[in-house]
Design an enzyme around this catalytic site. Structure first.
Site, PDB file in Angstrom:
ATOM      1  N   CYS A   1       0.616  -1.257   0.193  1.00 48.91           N
ATOM      2  CA  CYS A   1      -0.077   0.022   0.160  1.00 48.91           C
ATOM      3  C   CYS A   1       0.640   1.335  -0.004  1.00 48.91           C
ATOM      4  O   CYS A   1       1.876   1.337   0.804  1.00 48.91           O
ATOM      5  CB  CYS A   1      -0.972   0.302   1.270  1.00 48.91           C
TER       6      CYS A   1
ATOM      7  N   ARG B   1       2.756   0.962  -6.168  1.00 46.08           N
ATOM      8  CA  ARG B   1       2.214   0.292  -4.789  1.00 46.08           C
ATOM      9  C   ARG B   1       1.474  -0.381  -4.444  1.00 46.08           C
ATOM     10  O   ARG B   1       1.434  -1.750  -4.058  1.00 46.08           O
ATOM     11  CB  ARG B   1       2.803   0.796  -3.937  1.00 46.08           C
TER      12      ARG B   1
ATOM     13  N   TRP C   1      -3.416  -2.351  -1.637  1.00 43.12           N
ATOM     14  CA  TRP C   1      -3.252  -3.278  -2.391  1.00 43.12           C
ATOM     15  C   TRP C   1      -3.737  -4.630  -1.116  1.00 43.12           C
ATOM     16  O   TRP C   1      -2.960  -4.921  -0.288  1.00 43.12           O
ATOM     17  CB  TRP C   1      -1.463  -3.598  -2.364  1.00 43.12           C
TER      18      TRP C   1
ATOM     19  N   ASN D   1      -0.061   0.570   6.310  1.00 44.90           N
ATOM     20  CA  ASN D   1       0.074  -0.355   5.547  1.00 44.90           C
ATOM     21  C   ASN D   1       0.971  -1.448   6.290  1.00 44.90           C
ATOM     22  O   ASN D   1       1.650  -0.711   7.434  1.00 44.90           O
ATOM     23  CB  ASN D   1       1.239   0.047   4.736  1.00 44.90           C
ATOM     24  N   GLY D   2       1.238  -2.476   5.782  1.00 46.09           N
ATOM     25  CA  GLY D   2       1.969  -3.547   6.919  1.00 46.09           C
ATOM     26  C   GLY D   2       0.136  -4.482   6.861  1.00 46.09           C
ATOM     27  O   GLY D   2      -0.701  -4.841   6.570  1.00 46.09           O
TER      28      GLY D   2
ATOM     29  N   GLU E   1      14.258 -15.849 -15.131  1.00 50.79           N
ATOM     30  CA  GLU E   1      13.776 -14.118 -14.669  1.00 50.79           C
ATOM     31  C   GLU E   1      12.637 -13.863 -16.378  1.00 50.79           C
ATOM     32  O   GLU E   1      11.911 -13.207 -15.623  1.00 50.79           O
ATOM     33  CB  GLU E   1      14.524 -13.644 -15.205  1.00 50.79           C
TER      34      GLU E   1
ATOM     35  N   LYS F   1       9.201 -12.594 -15.987  1.00 48.53           N
ATOM     36  CA  LYS F   1       8.579 -11.074 -17.548  1.00 48.53           C
ATOM     37  C   LYS F   1       7.227 -11.740 -17.215  1.00 48.53           C
ATOM     38  O   LYS F   1       6.377 -11.081 -17.032  1.00 48.53           O
ATOM     39  CB  LYS F   1       9.635 -10.674 -17.659  1.00 48.53           C
TER      40      LYS F   1
ATOM     41  N   GLU G   1       3.806 -12.294 -15.187  1.00 51.25           N
ATOM     42  CA  GLU G   1       3.249 -11.295 -14.749  1.00 51.25           C
ATOM     43  C   GLU G   1       2.551 -10.665 -15.211  1.00 51.25           C
ATOM     44  O   GLU G   1       1.634  -9.951 -14.871  1.00 51.25           O
ATOM     45  CB  GLU G   1       4.702  -9.952 -14.143  1.00 51.25           C
TER      46      GLU G   1
ATOM     47  N   HIS H   1      13.063 -34.085 -17.496  1.00 56.34           N
ATOM     48  CA  HIS H   1      12.785 -35.046 -16.377  1.00 56.34           C
ATOM     49  C   HIS H   1      11.095 -34.823 -16.106  1.00 56.34           C
ATOM     50  O   HIS H   1      11.422 -34.616 -14.453  1.00 56.34           O
ATOM     51  CB  HIS H   1      13.343 -34.623 -15.955  1.00 56.34           C
TER      52      HIS H   1
ATOM     53  N   LYS I   1       4.929  -3.563  -6.964  1.00 59.46           N
ATOM     54  CA  LYS I   1       6.205  -3.251  -7.050  1.00 59.46           C
ATOM     55  C   LYS I   1       6.957  -2.945  -5.191  1.00 59.46           C
ATOM     56  O   LYS I   1       7.824  -4.125  -5.542  1.00 59.46           O
ATOM     57  CB  LYS I   1       6.703  -2.145  -7.208  1.00 59.46           C
TER      58      LYS I   1
HETATM   59  C1  G6P Z   1       7.566  -7.773  -6.160  1.00 59.11           C
HETATM   60  C2  G6P Z   1       8.763  -6.980  -7.158  1.00 59.11           C
HETATM   61  C3  G6P Z   1       9.563  -7.752  -7.934  1.00 59.11           C
HETATM   62  C4  G6P Z   1      10.875  -6.963  -7.482  1.00 59.11           C
HETATM   63  C5  G6P Z   1      10.035  -8.163  -6.037  1.00 59.11           C
HETATM   64  C6  G6P Z   1      11.131  -7.792  -5.000  1.00 59.11           C
HETATM   65  O1  G6P Z   1       7.533  -9.187  -6.403  1.00 59.11           O
HETATM   66  O2  G6P Z   1       7.051  -6.837  -7.796  1.00 59.11           O
HETATM   67  O3  G6P Z   1       9.521  -6.484  -9.329  1.00 59.11           O
HETATM   68  O4  G6P Z   1      11.576  -7.859  -7.891  1.00 59.11           O
HETATM   69  O5  G6P Z   1       9.292  -7.561  -5.340  1.00 59.11           O
HETATM   70  O6  G6P Z   1      11.570  -6.505  -5.101  1.00 59.11           O
HETATM   71  P1  G6P Z   1      13.071  -5.928  -4.563  1.00 59.11           P
HETATM   72  O7  G6P Z   1      12.381  -3.985  -4.219  1.00 59.11           O
HETATM   73  O8  G6P Z   1      13.262  -6.312  -3.247  1.00 59.11           O
HETATM   74  O9  G6P Z   1      14.439  -6.291  -6.127  1.00 59.11           O
END
Ligand code: G6P
Length: 603
Positions: free
Chosen positions: A2, A27, A74, A100-101, A476, A480, A483, A499, A598
């Site tokens: 949030c 956020r 969020w 937030n929390g 990775e 992407k 997501e 496997h 984020k």
């Molecule tokens: C969330 C975001 C990702 C990010 C991860 C780690 O899952 O959606 O994009 O890589 O957190 O975040 P940080 O700020 O620690 O890189």
């Protein structure tokens, strides 16, 4: 998670609060709201939906008052509804609060408050906070004391901000584990969950630490310890981020803008102080064990770094996802933990670092956000200087982190004698050429990648396959893809694929192969063999590689030939672009995919 903002000013705050909410939306974006105090009355307006829409319908801009708080949500506790949106108000409307929390003992507290006739209007844990403040205020008549008492009642994590008709010139805010900052303006001051809340108004900030609360009016700010009430003095940090960087700058999405910014973020990463690189190398060489930590994209960064270090320095550093660290790590005061974090606030990574500290381990981190919690809590913070990353999906920050880690791996290799002087020099040259190579890949491959995304839009299942470091790149790239498109995408190493995963393959399944340059001949041939295995089971296969056409793929994108240092990064950029163009074609919410946030600041 949030987003929180609070502004106290000598003029109306609502328009600025709305601007902050728009900047904070990355956020959390399922609902939003404002509370503004004017003439002894707090006006609370909130609903589910994006800030632009809710703010227009509820006429946020017309709210009168020179003090207010705002929130983008969020959802954690309680569904996405108007009632669960923040701010939450006390029953007589004397207090309004954003949070937030996660409050872990909220059920017990709610029961206690209900037994004292407090009416709950939402299913959130947050609502407990505002009624608790009201409860303590009735006995103490002192807002600061009520906040301290309330904080003692709470188990769990929080950053909150509260306004009250009893003190209409001050915003009160506090934190335990969730991020909080103060912003200093002229005739106005701010609080925020991160810098993006206030970057449009000021660059002068003060980070708030765990266990502290702040009281701000339009002229002054004070920070105190939540337990003792003791006053704390802290220096002002001046952000050197350009507010322009937080704008889209003509790009349709932040994700595309940030992909395009990668050449310059790599350039900034290459400018990292060599003394810091050398210090990390000293620590690595003296450690009994070195863990590389991250979660989500940064875990895959850690995996890539693990391969680069093995290749360039002959050392096995151990990549662990931060959320699993406690269950597997074997730590001592001779261990080193090197974390990667864009935000510097991610709960799992922060918790893992704190866990390592308990054993006396050294901690270092590569971080993007200045003044974040990890900057103050690690023994060594290496700032990557990538500028604000707004899209929820991390692109430019991850590539910058990999760049810094390659620099570390090269120094390790040189010092330990794993690399000859001439290998070291030529790798360093490749690294210096990386920004230009990324720029060329982006410019020259755009059309091809977009074309591929058009042709494959009906594929709802994907495997991303590579070997060696390219398996980390594949994982990775798959992250992407899932997501941002919401399609099923799995990243798997070529050997492992046989496997089990291969059982999924039929003609409706797409597979993308990440091929090394032909100079890594064995790796190349093994990956091609895996592609043949999928092809012979009617799978649709795509090759991302270098040099001449291979000829076996349904679709190929080949970049100009490259080397061991830059090839993985260049293929990662292709993977980012494929996810981006696929999402645009599918009309997804590119910068704010559903259910994601984020900065994940809860467990
Ligand atoms: C969330 C975001 C990702 C990010 C991860 C780690 O899952 O959606 O994009 O890589 O957190 O975040 P940080 O700020 O620690 O890189």
């Amino acid at each position: 998670m949030c987003g929180i903002v609070g502004i106290v000013s000598s003029s109306r705050v609502a328009p600025k609060l709305v601007r902050s909410l728009l900047n904070l939306e990355y956020r959390g974006y399922d609902s939003c709201g404002l509370a503004v105090c004017n003439n002894g009355v707090i006006d609370v307006r909130k609903d589910k939906g994006p800030v632009k829409q809710v703010s227009e319908i509820l006429k946020f801009n017309e709210m009168n008052g020179m003090i207010g708080i705002g929130h983008t949500r969020w959802a954690t506790t309680g569904a996405v509804t108007r009632e669960n949106a923040h701010p939450h108000a006390s029953n007589q409307g004397e207090f309004a609060l954003v949070h937030n929390g996660i409050i872990s003992n909220y059920r017990d507290l709610r029961q206690m408050l209900e037994s004292k006739d407090y009416q709950f209007l939402s299913d959130t844990d947050t609502e407990v906070l505002v009624h608790l403040i009201d409860f303590h205020f009735r006995s103490s008549g002192d807002l600061e004391e009520s906040i301290r008492r309330m904080s003692r009642d709470l188990d769990g994590t929080f950053a909150f901000a509260v306004i009250s008709v009893h003190d209409p010139n001050h915003i009160y805010a506090a934190r335990r584990e969730s991020p909080l900052i103060i912003g200093l303006g002229i005739n106005e001051n701010y609080i925020g969950s991160d810098y993006n809340a206030i970057l449009d108004y000021t660059r002068n900030v003060i980070p708030v630490k765990d266990g502290e609360y702040v009281v701000i009016d339009r002229e002054a700010v004070s920070i105190r310890n939540l337990l003792s009430g003791e006053k704390i003095t802290r220096d002002i940090v001046t952000l050197d981020w350009d507010p322009e960087l937080s704008q889209k700058g003509g790009y349709p999405h932040y994700m595309l803008k940030e992909i395009h910014e990668q050449p310059s973020t790599v350039e900034s990463a290459l400018k990292v102080d060599i003394e810091k690189i050398n210090l990390v190398c000293d620590w690595i060489l003296n450690a009994d064990r070195v863990y590389l930590l991250g979660v989500g994209t940064t875990y895959y960064v850690a995996e890539c770094v693990q391969y680069y270090c093995a290749l360039l320095s002959g050392r096995h550093l151990i990549a662990v996802s931060s959320d699993e660290f406690e269950y597997i790590a074997q730590l001592s005061d001779r261990s080193l933990v090197l974390a990667f974090s864009q935000s510097g606030e991610t709960y799992d990574t922060l918790t893992a670092l704190r866990y390592a500290k308990k054993f006396g381990a050294r901690t270092a981190a590569i971080i993007n956000v200045m003044g974040s919690t990890m900057v103050s809590e690690t023994d060594l913070a290496i700032m990557q200087q990538s500028g604000p990353e707004i899209c929820v999906l991390s692109t430019k920050a991850a590539v910058a982190q990999i760049t810094i880690a390659i620099r570390i791996a090269l120094e390790l290799g040189r010092r330990s004698g794993h690399l000859t002087g001439s290998d070291y020099d030529s790798h360093l040259k490749s690294l210096a050429a990386l920004p230009g190579m990324i720029r060329r890949v982006i410019n020259e491959s755009k059309g091809f990648v977009n074309n591929l995304a058009q042709q494959t839009q009906s594929y709802r299942n994907w495997l991303f396959i590579g070997r060696g470091i390219y398996s980390a790149i594949a994982r990775e790239a798959a992250l992407k893809m899932k997501e941002v498109t919401y399609h099923h995408a799995e990243g798997v190493s070529g050997g492992f694929m046989k496997h089990g995963t291969i059982a999924l393959i039929d003609k409706s399944f797409g597979s993308i192969f990440f091929l090394p340059p032909r100079s890594s001949i064995e790796l190349f041939q093994h990956t091609i063999a895996n592609a043949e295995e999928i092809k012979s089971r009617d799978g649709f296969i795509v090759g991302f590689g270098f040099g001449e056409r291979v000829g076996i793929f349904n679709h190929e994108i080949n970049l100009q030939d490259s080397d061991q240092i830059s090839a993985p990064v260049l293929l990662l950029v292709l993977g980012q672009m494929f996810a981006y163009y696929s999402a645009v074609i599918l009309k997804r919410n590119v910068d704010r995919p559903r259910s994601l946030a984020k900065s994940v600041t809860v467990a």
